[in-house]
Design a protein around this motif. Sequence first.
Motif, PDB file in Angstrom:
ATOM      1  N   MET A  41      51.820 -26.960 -14.269  1.00  6.72           N
ATOM      2  CA  MET A  41      50.600 -26.147 -14.222  1.00  6.72           C
ATOM      3  C   MET A  41      49.383 -27.032 -13.983  1.00  6.72           C
ATOM      4  O   MET A  41      49.410 -28.231 -14.218  1.00  6.72           O
ATOM      5  CB  MET A  41      50.439 -25.302 -15.486  1.00  6.72           C
ATOM      6  N   ARG A  42      48.356 -26.424 -13.496  1.00  6.20           N
ATOM      7  CA  ARG A  42      47.106 -27.150 -13.250  1.00  6.20           C
ATOM      8  C   ARG A  42      46.410 -27.473 -14.571  1.00  6.20           C
ATOM      9  O   ARG A  42      46.570 -26.775 -15.551  1.00  6.20           O
ATOM     10  CB  ARG A  42      46.182 -26.316 -12.370  1.00  6.20           C
ATOM     11  N   ARG A  43      45.613 -28.536 -14.525  1.00 11.16           N
ATOM     12  CA  ARG A  43      44.931 -29.003 -15.727  1.00 11.16           C
ATOM     13  C   ARG A  43      44.071 -27.912 -16.337  1.00 11.16           C
ATOM     14  O   ARG A  43      44.110 -27.668 -17.543  1.00 11.16           O
ATOM     15  CB  ARG A  43      44.070 -30.229 -15.385  1.00 11.16           C
ATOM     16  N   GLN A  44      43.282 -27.232 -15.526  1.00 11.85           N
ATOM     17  CA  GLN A  44      42.376 -26.218 -16.063  1.00 11.85           C
ATOM     18  C   GLN A  44      43.138 -25.066 -16.703  1.00 11.85           C
ATOM     19  O   GLN A  44      42.702 -24.504 -17.700  1.00 11.85           O
ATOM     20  CB  GLN A  44      41.437 -25.697 -14.975  1.00 11.85           C
ATOM     21  N   LYS A  45      44.295 -24.722 -16.156  1.00 15.20           N
ATOM     22  CA  LYS A  45      45.107 -23.652 -16.746  1.00 15.20           C
ATOM     23  C   LYS A  45      45.571 -24.049 -18.143  1.00 15.20           C
ATOM     24  O   LYS A  45      45.618 -23.218 -19.052  1.00 15.20           O
ATOM     25  CB  LYS A  45      46.322 -23.327 -15.874  1.00 15.20           C
ATOM     26  N   LEU A 103      51.839 -30.312 -19.182  1.00 15.62           N
ATOM     27  CA  LEU A 103      51.473 -30.489 -17.776  1.00 15.62           C
ATOM     28  C   LEU A 103      52.630 -31.088 -16.971  1.00 15.62           C
ATOM     29  O   LEU A 103      52.938 -30.633 -15.869  1.00 15.62           O
ATOM     30  CB  LEU A 103      50.242 -31.399 -17.652  1.00 15.62           C
ATOM     31  N   PRO A 162      46.726 -35.805  -3.611  1.00 15.65           N
ATOM     32  CA  PRO A 162      46.875 -36.171  -5.024  1.00 15.65           C
ATOM     33  C   PRO A 162      47.787 -37.378  -5.179  1.00 15.65           C
ATOM     34  O   PRO A 162      48.717 -37.589  -4.397  1.00 15.65           O
ATOM     35  CB  PRO A 162      47.506 -34.931  -5.664  1.00 15.65           C
ATOM     36  N   TYR A 186      50.449 -39.089  -7.609  1.00 13.60           N
ATOM     37  CA  TYR A 186      51.347 -38.712  -8.693  1.00 13.60           C
ATOM     38  C   TYR A 186      51.821 -39.947  -9.444  1.00 13.60           C
ATOM     39  O   TYR A 186      51.952 -41.032  -8.869  1.00 13.60           O
ATOM     40  CB  TYR A 186      52.558 -37.956  -8.157  1.00 13.60           C
TER      41      TYR A 186
END
Length: 100
Positions: free
Chosen positions: A52-56, A47, A14, A16
């Motif tokens: 936390m993850r984007r989908q969460k 975020l 990833p 950042y």
Amino acid sequence: MVGIQAQKTDEKLPVYMRLIELQQLFRFMEADKQKFALRNHMMYKLLATTGMRRQKSVDLTWEQFELEWNTVRIYGKGNKERFLPLHPMVLPLIQKYREQ
């Protein structure tokens, strides 16, 4: 095909944002007056401050927010429940968005 190994795939790490880039993004979002500006601003700060993850964050419901305790309840792998602390900079945005 026995004995032939599949090629290794390059798994990308990833990328950042640096702190200065994040600050520039937040300044832009604070000045934005478009239709979904407040929602976007709240989600990006959520975020950035919780990790936390984007989908969460997309799947969050109002019932998961514990504003009296300044936490948000999320479910991790294996449906394990955990509480993430909410940063003070996010709390007014959440309240304002909820009122809309």
